[in-house]
Scaffold this motif. Structure first.
Motif, mmCIF file in Angstrom:
data_model
loop_
_atom_site.group_PDB
_atom_site.id
_atom_site.type_symbol
_atom_site.label_atom_id
_atom_site.label_comp_id
_atom_site.label_asym_id
_atom_site.label_seq_id
_atom_site.Cartn_x
_atom_site.Cartn_y
_atom_site.Cartn_z
ATOM 1 N N GLU A 86 -22.186 -24.869 -25.472
ATOM 2 C CA GLU A 86 -21.068 -25.703 -25.017
ATOM 3 C C GLU A 86 -20.947 -26.919 -25.933
ATOM 4 O O GLU A 86 -21.958 -27.501 -26.335
ATOM 5 C CB GLU A 86 -21.315 -26.164 -23.583
ATOM 6 N N VAL A 87 -19.710 -27.276 -26.263
ATOM 7 C CA VAL A 87 -19.470 -28.456 -27.097
ATOM 8 C C VAL A 87 -19.753 -29.702 -26.261
ATOM 9 O O VAL A 87 -19.100 -29.933 -25.238
ATOM 10 C CB VAL A 87 -18.017 -28.486 -27.628
ATOM 11 N N VAL A 88 -20.735 -30.511 -26.705
ATOM 12 C CA VAL A 88 -21.125 -31.703 -25.934
ATOM 13 C C VAL A 88 -20.804 -33.002 -26.659
ATOM 14 O O VAL A 88 -20.881 -34.081 -26.075
ATOM 15 C CB VAL A 88 -22.628 -31.660 -25.592
ATOM 16 N N ASP A 89 -20.431 -32.916 -27.949
ATOM 17 C CA ASP A 89 -20.137 -34.125 -28.714
ATOM 18 C C ASP A 89 -19.573 -33.703 -30.070
ATOM 19 O O ASP A 89 -19.475 -32.510 -30.370
ATOM 20 C CB ASP A 89 -21.413 -34.957 -28.910
ATOM 21 N N PHE A 90 -19.223 -34.693 -30.886
ATOM 22 C CA PHE A 90 -18.788 -34.447 -32.259
ATOM 23 C C PHE A 90 -19.564 -35.391 -33.158
ATOM 24 O O PHE A 90 -19.774 -36.556 -32.810
ATOM 25 C CB PHE A 90 -17.283 -34.678 -32.406
ATOM 26 N N ASN A 91 -20.031 -34.908 -34.308
ATOM 27 C CA ASN A 91 -20.851 -35.747 -35.184
ATOM 28 C C ASN A 91 -19.995 -36.695 -36.014
ATOM 29 O O ASN A 91 -18.761 -36.718 -35.894
ATOM 30 C CB ASN A 91 -21.783 -34.890 -36.058
ATOM 31 N N SER A 92 -20.645 -37.473 -36.859
ATOM 32 C CA SER A 92 -19.940 -38.506 -37.618
ATOM 33 C C SER A 92 -18.929 -37.918 -38.603
ATOM 34 O O SER A 92 -17.992 -38.602 -39.019
ATOM 35 C CB SER A 92 -20.944 -39.380 -38.377
ATOM 36 N N ASP A 93 -19.115 -36.651 -38.972
ATOM 37 C CA ASP A 93 -18.159 -35.986 -39.849
ATOM 38 C C ASP A 93 -17.041 -35.313 -39.056
ATOM 39 O O ASP A 93 -16.157 -34.669 -39.629
ATOM 40 C CB ASP A 93 -18.861 -34.943 -40.716
ATOM 41 N N GLY A 94 -17.110 -35.432 -37.736
ATOM 42 C CA GLY A 94 -16.055 -34.865 -36.898
ATOM 43 C C GLY A 94 -16.286 -33.433 -36.478
ATOM 44 O O GLY A 94 -15.425 -32.816 -35.838
ATOM 45 N N ILE B 215 -26.925 -28.395 -31.705
ATOM 46 C CA ILE B 215 -26.741 -28.003 -33.102
ATOM 47 C C ILE B 215 -25.400 -28.492 -33.624
ATOM 48 O O ILE B 215 -24.373 -28.342 -32.950
ATOM 49 C CB ILE B 215 -26.801 -26.459 -33.232
ATOM 50 N N ASP B 216 -25.405 -29.070 -34.804
ATOM 51 C CA ASP B 216 -24.159 -29.443 -35.470
ATOM 52 C C ASP B 216 -23.535 -28.190 -36.078
ATOM 53 O O ASP B 216 -24.149 -27.537 -36.927
ATOM 54 C CB ASP B 216 -24.424 -30.462 -36.580
ATOM 55 N N GLN C 170 -19.329 -39.215 -46.079
ATOM 56 C CA GLN C 170 -18.960 -38.276 -45.029
ATOM 57 C C GLN C 170 -17.950 -37.264 -45.561
ATOM 58 O O GLN C 170 -17.055 -37.599 -46.335
ATOM 59 C CB GLN C 170 -18.384 -39.028 -43.832
ATOM 60 N N LEU C 171 -18.115 -36.020 -45.118
ATOM 61 C CA LEU C 171 -17.280 -34.938 -45.645
ATOM 62 C C LEU C 171 -15.839 -35.010 -45.153
ATOM 63 O O LEU C 171 -14.895 -34.801 -45.925
ATOM 64 C CB LEU C 171 -17.885 -33.586 -45.254
ATOM 65 N N SER C 172 -15.659 -35.269 -43.854
ATOM 66 C CA SER C 172 -14.303 -35.207 -43.273
ATOM 67 C C SER C 172 -13.308 -36.145 -43.948
ATOM 68 O O SER C 172 -12.188 -35.731 -44.276
ATOM 69 C CB SER C 172 -14.350 -35.489 -41.772
#
Length: 561
Positions: A294-302, A314-315, A535-537
């Motif tokens: 389940e998606v619980v968050d988004f990392n700094s790259d989105g 897991i990212d 950051q990649l995004s």
């Protein structure tokens, strides 16, 4: 036959077809045997007929392992080309035991090609080059995919390679998923081809079940129904959407092939709370094709952070799917976050899973075996809500039915022929023939993992060794059983660990480097650098999606900030 006798037969070195009803414990026996071989340092290849099936064994597809890929046939020049690839040459030369799980879904022609490859590499005309071959599966499960108008004679057991293997049949009759309950009785009726009125009545009664204790996974025969349900659930989530658009490159027709074969969407919409399934293997990160979460968050790259059932988060960063020519040149690529919505899945994708509860719709069943696969995912009838079924839902393939009866007879003969005591006399001899160890102290060390822990190189050192061999990024990914994205991330770390190592082989064109460097400079001026980590995004956005995440990652290895 019970599990203990089947395991004893496997250890004796005989070629084996391990079968039995769903939940009989075939995977358990295989895992016991794999552990036994590894403790004795016998080279074993663990494969399966499909990607999802391979995840249950921590293995890879037999197509990838053997190098046959998606070919329909193998010419001598194809075999010679495979021999030029060191990572294929080494593993095929060394292997002593080949395991193929979910054999029911492997076309007989594909099995013939695996046989052809092993005979060529082992320089041995015996079946599969003379190594031990272990097939596992249940032909009442889903059959191999064939071409339009193709004859029904496509099962693996109809191939010459199967017959030449002189397999000992181990038909496990124990039951570990379903106890001796109503569901087990129904499944046995389906397997016999004689479903009783009482069993039909009990299944119809499952349409009145209320599954309130756990949100059931919904199983459908068709992708269109799966997509509809997943879209409805996604709309119900109040969180803000994040959209991920795939990056495609290369030949237009091949791009279309990738779009159809990759199990995610070109435009993927996710929200907090989205139920998802990983659709690619990345053992280093801890997910495989079929891992649910389940998606619980988004990392700094989105990118989404996914909590899987073990509790690990897991990212989920973009991965690449590619079509290459014989020389390893990429002809087309598809890059996307490796997830798909998973409130509902197809019956095909559920094969091999054990579900706590399921809502199953068999009203559009179009292939014999689908109903059996869906029902056998469950532990008991109380965990099933059956929303519908048609006349084909409870049918099994006639050829599979005849074969199964014969398999049961042959298994009974083998069970009577061999005692465990007689088989045990052959165990040590087989290990010696395979070049393994019979030293009790060494086996014990291997079992405890102490020796392996001392000798094992770090993951970066292992990749560095492959770089020294001049292996391409794609070949390294295949050799290590990792994604190309993971290998790319290794390059940056390897540059730090081994500053004198020559990485010029992987350096992108100066044109690309300049584009990425320019984007970074602009972002730094705008104050986007933040904590100092690129950051990649933002880079991807600044380049307006014209440069893929993979290309950006690779460029960052060669750009001095």
């Amino acid at each position: 036959m019970d599990q203990a006798k089947a395991l004893a037969i496997l250890k004796s070195g005989k070629n084996v077809f391990l079968t039995g009803s769903a939940g009989a414990g075939k995977t358990y026996v295989l895992n016991q045997y794999i552990q036994y071989l590894k403790e004795r340092k016998v080279p074993v290849a663990v494969t399966a007929s499909t990607g999802i099936a391979a995840t249950h064994m921590n293995g890879m597809t037999v197509h990838s392992w053997s190098g046959i890929g998606v070919r329909d046939s193998l010419a001598h020049k194809d075999l010679l080309n495979l021999k030029t690839k060191k990572y294929i040459l080494d593993k095929l030369k060394q292997v002593q035991v080949l395991i193929i799980d979910e054999i029911s879904m492997l076309h007989k022609n594909q099995l013939e090609m695996v046989n052809q490859v092993l005979q060529f590499f082992k320089e041995n005309t015996l079946a599969f080059g003379g190594i031990q071959i272990v097939f596992s599966g249940d032909f009442f499960q889903l059959p191999p995919v064939g071409g339009n108008g193709e004859p029904k004679e496509k099962f693996a057991f109809m191939s010459k390679a199967w017959l030449d293997s002189a397999l000992t049949i181990c038909y496990i009759t124990e039951q570990h998923r379903q106890a001796d309950n109503s569901l087990n009785i129904i499944l046995n009726h389906v397997r016999s081809g004689r479903i009783s009125n009482d069993s039909i009545a009990k299944l119809q009664g499952a349409s009145k079940h209320s599954l309130t204790a756990i949100q059931p996974t919904k199983l459908y025969t068709h992708n269109i129904d799966v997509d509809r349900v997943n879209t409805e659930f996604l709309k119900q989530l109040s969180a803000k959407s994040k959209v991920y658009t795939a990056v495609t490159k290369g030949n237009d027709k091949l791009q279309e092939v990738l779009r159809k074969s990759v199990l995610t969407d070109s435009v993927l919409e996710l929200k907090l709370g989205t139920r998802v399934m990983f659709i690619k293997n990345n053992y280093e990160k801890g997910y495989m094709n079929g891992t649910l979460g389940e998606v619980v968050d988004f990392n700094s790259d989105g990118f989404p952070k996914v909590k899987i059932r073990s509790g690990k988060v897991i990212d989920a960063e973009p991965e690449d799917w590619m079509i290459q020519d014989d020389k390893g040149k990429t002809l087309a690529s598809f890059q996307q976050v490796p997830l798909r919505l998973a409130w509902a899945i197809t019956i095909h994708k559920s094969q091999g899973m054990t579900l706590d509860a399921a809502e199953v719709d068999l009203s559009k069943t179009f292939e014999k075996g689908q109903g059996y696969v869906a029902l056998s995912r469950l532990k008991d009838l109380e965990s099933l809500y059956l929303s519908g079924f048609n006349a084909m839902a409870l049918q099994v393939d006639g050829l599979a039915l005849k074969a199964d009866k014969r398999f049961m007879e042959l298994s009974e003969q083998a069970d009577k022929q061999w005692s465990i005591e007689e088989l045990e006399k052959r165990h040590e001899l087989f290990i010696v023939c395979c070049g393994g160890t019979t030293d009790v102290r060494e086996i014990e060390k291997n079992r405890k993992g102490k020796k392996a822990k001392l000798e094992k190189k770090s993951t970066y050192e292992q990749t560095a060794d492959l770089i020294r061999e001049g292996m391409s990024l794609n070949d390294m990914a295949e050799e290590r059983g990792m994604s190309r994205e993971t290998i790319l991330s290794h390059l940056g770390k390897i540059k730090e660990l081994y500053p004198d190592m020559n990485l010029d082989l992987y350096k992108p064109e100066n044109k690309l480097l300049k584009k990425v460097k320019s984007a970074i400079d602009e972002l730094n001026k705008e104050g986007h650098k933040g904590s100092g980590r690129v950051q990649l995004s933002p880079i991807y956005a600044k380049l307006k999606g014209k440069v893929s995440y993979s290309e950006i990652k690779l460029a960052l290895v060669y750009i001095e900030e």
